[in-house]
Design a protein around this motif. Structure first.
Motif, PDB file in Angstrom:
ATOM      1  N   LYS A 163       0.820  -1.213   0.000  1.00 39.13           N
ATOM      2  CA  LYS A 163       0.000   0.000   0.000  1.00 39.13           C
ATOM      3  C   LYS A 163       0.854   1.262   0.000  1.00 39.13           C
ATOM      4  O   LYS A 163       1.873   1.346   0.686  1.00 39.13           O
ATOM      5  N   GLY A 164       0.432   2.248  -0.775  1.00 37.13           N
ATOM      6  CA  GLY A 164       1.067   3.562  -0.769  1.00 37.13           C
ATOM      7  C   GLY A 164       0.009   4.645  -0.752  1.00 37.13           C
ATOM      8  O   GLY A 164      -0.968   4.580  -1.502  1.00 37.13           O
ATOM      9  N   GLN A 165       0.163   5.631   0.130  1.00 37.74           N
ATOM     10  CA  GLN A 165      -0.739   6.771   0.177  1.00 37.74           C
ATOM     11  C   GLN A 165      -0.037   7.996  -0.407  1.00 37.74           C
ATOM     12  O   GLN A 165       1.165   8.191  -0.201  1.00 37.74           O
ATOM     13  N   VAL A 166      -0.794   8.806  -1.115  1.00 41.56           N
ATOM     14  CA  VAL A 166      -0.212   9.948  -1.804  1.00 41.56           C
ATOM     15  C   VAL A 166      -1.183  11.119  -1.736  1.00 41.56           C
ATOM     16  O   VAL A 166      -2.405  10.937  -1.674  1.00 41.56           O
ATOM     17  N   GLU A 200       0.279  21.289 -10.189  1.00 41.38           N
ATOM     18  CA  GLU A 200       0.014  20.294  -9.160  1.00 41.38           C
ATOM     19  C   GLU A 200       1.317  19.926  -8.449  1.00 41.38           C
ATOM     20  O   GLU A 200       2.389  19.930  -9.052  1.00 41.38           O
ATOM     21  N   LEU A 201       1.223  19.621  -7.165  1.00 37.98           N
ATOM     22  CA  LEU A 201       2.371  19.135  -6.401  1.00 37.98           C
ATOM     23  C   LEU A 201       1.974  17.809  -5.769  1.00 37.98           C
ATOM     24  O   LEU A 201       1.022  17.741  -4.989  1.00 37.98           O
ATOM     25  N   VAL A 202       2.698  16.749  -6.128  1.00 37.92           N
ATOM     26  CA  VAL A 202       2.405  15.407  -5.620  1.00 37.92           C
ATOM     27  C   VAL A 202       3.332  15.126  -4.439  1.00 37.92           C
ATOM     28  O   VAL A 202       4.553  15.310  -4.542  1.00 37.92           O
ATOM     29  N   VAL A 203       2.756  14.672  -3.333  1.00 40.08           N
ATOM     30  CA  VAL A 203       3.530  14.358  -2.127  1.00 40.08           C
ATOM     31  C   VAL A 203       3.275  12.892  -1.766  1.00 40.08           C
ATOM     32  O   VAL A 203       2.132  12.454  -1.655  1.00 40.08           O
ATOM     33  N   GLY A 204       4.313  12.135  -1.622  1.00 37.29           N
ATOM     34  CA  GLY A 204       4.171  10.717  -1.260  1.00 37.29           C
ATOM     35  C   GLY A 204       5.467  10.253  -0.634  1.00 37.29           C
ATOM     36  O   GLY A 204       6.409  11.027  -0.449  1.00 37.29           O
ATOM     37  N   ALA A 205       5.583   8.990  -0.415  1.00 38.09           N
ATOM     38  CA  ALA A 205       4.482   8.046  -0.381  1.00 38.09           C
ATOM     39  C   ALA A 205       4.787   7.096   0.736  1.00 38.09           C
ATOM     40  O   ALA A 205       5.927   6.732   0.959  1.00 38.09           O
ATOM     41  N   THR A 206       3.739   6.710   1.413  1.00 42.11           N
ATOM     42  CA  THR A 206       3.909   5.716   2.461  1.00 42.11           C
ATOM     43  C   THR A 206       4.149   4.344   1.829  1.00 42.11           C
ATOM     44  O   THR A 206       3.883   4.138   0.651  1.00 42.11           O
ATOM     45  N   SER A 207       4.642   3.416   2.602  1.00 36.61           N
ATOM     46  CA  SER A 207       4.816   2.035   2.140  1.00 36.61           C
ATOM     47  C   SER A 207       4.378   1.125   3.275  1.00 36.61           C
ATOM     48  O   SER A 207       5.023   1.070   4.327  1.00 36.61           O
ATOM     49  N   GLU A 208       3.236   0.449   3.068  1.00 32.78           N
ATOM     50  CA  GLU A 208       2.614  -0.305   4.145  1.00 32.78           C
ATOM     51  C   GLU A 208       2.235  -1.702   3.670  1.00 32.78           C
ATOM     52  O   GLU A 208       1.629  -1.857   2.616  1.00 32.78           O
ATOM     53  N   LEU A 240       2.712  12.295   6.004  1.00 34.93           N
ATOM     54  CA  LEU A 240       3.220  12.886   4.767  1.00 34.93           C
ATOM     55  C   LEU A 240       3.313  14.399   4.882  1.00 34.93           C
ATOM     56  O   LEU A 240       4.324  15.001   4.496  1.00 34.93           O
ATOM     57  N   LEU A 241       2.262  15.028   5.405  1.00 35.81           N
ATOM     58  CA  LEU A 241       2.285  16.492   5.538  1.00 35.81           C
ATOM     59  C   LEU A 241       3.323  16.941   6.565  1.00 35.81           C
ATOM     60  O   LEU A 241       4.015  17.949   6.358  1.00 35.81           O
ATOM     61  N   ARG A 294      13.559  11.306   9.508  1.00 33.92           N
ATOM     62  CA  ARG A 294      13.439  10.364  10.621  1.00 33.92           C
ATOM     63  C   ARG A 294      13.243   8.934  10.129  1.00 33.92           C
ATOM     64  O   ARG A 294      12.423   8.170  10.649  1.00 33.92           O
ATOM     65  N   GLY A 295      13.959   8.579   9.090  1.00 35.56           N
ATOM     66  CA  GLY A 295      13.919   7.222   8.579  1.00 35.56           C
ATOM     67  C   GLY A 295      12.815   6.941   7.591  1.00 35.56           C
ATOM     68  O   GLY A 295      12.753   5.844   7.033  1.00 35.56           O
ATOM     69  N   SER A 296      11.924   7.906   7.339  1.00 37.95           N
ATOM     70  CA  SER A 296      10.832   7.723   6.385  1.00 37.95           C
ATOM     71  C   SER A 296      11.103   8.523   5.115  1.00 37.95           C
ATOM     72  O   SER A 296      11.542   9.672   5.185  1.00 37.95           O
ATOM     73  N   HIS A 297      10.810   7.894   3.974  1.00 37.36           N
ATOM     74  CA  HIS A 297      11.012   8.576   2.702  1.00 37.36           C
ATOM     75  C   HIS A 297       9.825   9.503   2.409  1.00 37.36           C
ATOM     76  O   HIS A 297       8.670   9.163   2.659  1.00 37.36           O
ATOM     77  N   VAL A 298      10.126  10.670   1.886  1.00 40.05           N
ATOM     78  CA  VAL A 298       9.095  11.584   1.416  1.00 40.05           C
ATOM     79  C   VAL A 298       9.595  12.238   0.137  1.00 40.05           C
ATOM     80  O   VAL A 298      10.802  12.454  -0.034  1.00 40.05           O
ATOM     81  N   TYR A 299       8.687  12.491  -0.779  1.00 43.62           N
ATOM     82  CA  TYR A 299       9.082  13.181  -2.003  1.00 43.62           C
ATOM     83  C   TYR A 299       8.011  14.179  -2.399  1.00 43.62           C
ATOM     84  O   TYR A 299       6.826  14.024  -2.072  1.00 43.62           O
ATOM     85  N   LEU A 300       8.448  15.221  -3.091  1.00 44.34           N
ATOM     86  CA  LEU A 300       7.568  16.254  -3.615  1.00 44.34           C
ATOM     87  C   LEU A 300       7.866  16.395  -5.101  1.00 44.34           C
ATOM     88  O   LEU A 300       9.008  16.689  -5.487  1.00 44.34           O
TER      89      LEU A 300
END
Length: 388
Positions: A232-235, A270-278, A294-295, A257-263
């Protein structure tokens, strides 16, 4: 049951991988059909579209790096060809990527990544925090350093998927907008599918390109089912008002803090922000926690992001495999081929996957760059447990 409709090649799955396979097969002269209730849907609706062969390099994935680089090199010509074939703009931008660090631990991690990139012969430039902010003034003052990778680009996956649907239709691919319910096997050979609306589709060769659902098709022998699982990925998608433009000029990514984030900034504002990995099975719920994380991480990276309107939240499922690499080509069942398991690299690997599948459909053999990714590298013992 309705009368059988036959084709040379039948592709199961209408995501970008299934679509590019069908398009390339039709270009090779195969009578091609594709079965999917919503061609152009799937994981591409959620993907950010980073073409990041260099900044997404991971330890232990050097073989996959070769395939990623081969596909990245093909993207300019592929995008131009698809744009001409479909008459649609793909949102392909050669904007580059900036990977940054916000604290000492993240900086050390990024330094290790830079060393790995250098050992792998990849081009990336180490920048100080001040140099990063000079490139992207919206970055937080606390940025400690970063990597500039001009060769990592981006594309809009939704536009890509839409263009592939149009290109398939123009190339003569027959789109069956229904679900494939069960694989048909005749005399130990894949011969087509039965669809949920009672139809029967037959084909000389069948390509299973169902993304995270590829391991759930009834009728596939247990020892041939691909070991693909949903990840799963949330964006999030935000809008950049004109008064803030340009908010970012290139893709910005970080470890927070060990979590990946990208913009990922799109040319349409549009600005895409992601992504979780679950690892949560088939759940596609957008959660308050996922949006918050993410925010929160994006705000630490680019504080001004909290001024932007939030226009969409979405969750999707990436098709993960045991080694995070795709499964391409013939299986142990005659007539059945796979094009699945692309995990986080589906958009990046679209050009090389289309070429590889067209080659193997035509010749019976994978091209050299795709041979390490044969489904036969996994035996029956590698199969993941498929959720009920």
């Amino acid at each position: 049951m309705s009368p059988a409709r036959s084709s040379d090649v039948l592709v199961i799955g209408g995501g970008i991988i299934g679509l590019v396979t069908a398009w390339r097969a039709a270009q090779r002269g195969f009578a091609t059909a594709l079965v999917d209730p919503e061609p152009g849907g799937g994981a591409a609706r959620v993907a950010a579209g980073m073409l990041a062969a260099v900044t997404e390099l991971h330890y232990g994935e050097e073989t996959l790096l070769g395939l990623n680089l081969a596909s990245a090199r093909r993207y300019p010509d592929f995008a131009a060809e698809l744009t001409e074939a479909s008459g649609q703009d793909l949102g392909y931008l050669r904007c580059g990527t900036l990977a940054v660090a916000l604290d000492a631990d993240d900086r050390a991690h990024l330094r290790e990544l830079h060393a790995l990139q250098s050992r792998s012969g990849l081009e990336s430039e180490w920048l100080s925090g001040r140099e990063c902010r000079r490139l992207e003034p919206m970055l937080a003052p606390g940025v400690r350093g970063g990597l500039r990778v001009d060769g990592d680009h981006q594309i809009d996956p939704r536009r890509l998927a839409g263009a592939l649907v149009t290109a398939c239709e123009r190339a003569g691919v027959v789109l069956h907008r229904t679900w494939a319910e069960r694989l048909t096997v005749v005399r130990d050979r894949a011969a087509g599918v039965v669809t949920t609306d009672g139809g029967e589709l037959t084909a000389g060769q069948v390509v299973l390109a169902g993304g995270s659902l590829s391991g759930r098709l009834a009728g596939v022998p247990e020892d041939v089912l691909p070991p693909v699982r949903p990840v799963k990925g949330q964006v999030l998608r935000l809008a950049v008002p004109r008064r803030y433009a340009p908010f970012l000029k290139r893709t910005v990514r970080a470890m927070v803090r060990g979590s990946h984030v990208y913009l990922v900034p799109r040319e349409n504002g549009e600005l895409v922000v992601g992504a979780t990995s679950e690892e949560l099975g088939w759940d596609t719920t957008v959660t308050a926690g996922g949006v918050y994380e993410l925010l929160r991480d994006a705000h630490e990276l680019v504080p001004g992001i909290t001024e932007l309107p939030l226009v969409e939240t979405r969750a999707g499922l990436r098709p993960g495999s045991p080694d995070n690499a795709p499964l391409l080509g013939p299986t142990a069942l005659d007539g059945l081929l796979l094009a699945t398991g692309h995990f986080r690299n589906g958009v990046l690997l679209t050009p090389v996957t289309g070429d590889a599948m067209a080659h193997v459909l035509t010749t019976g053999e994978l091209p050299a760059e795709a041979r390490p990714f044969s489904p036969l590298r996994f035996g029956a013992t590698a199969l993941t447990e498929q959720p009920a």
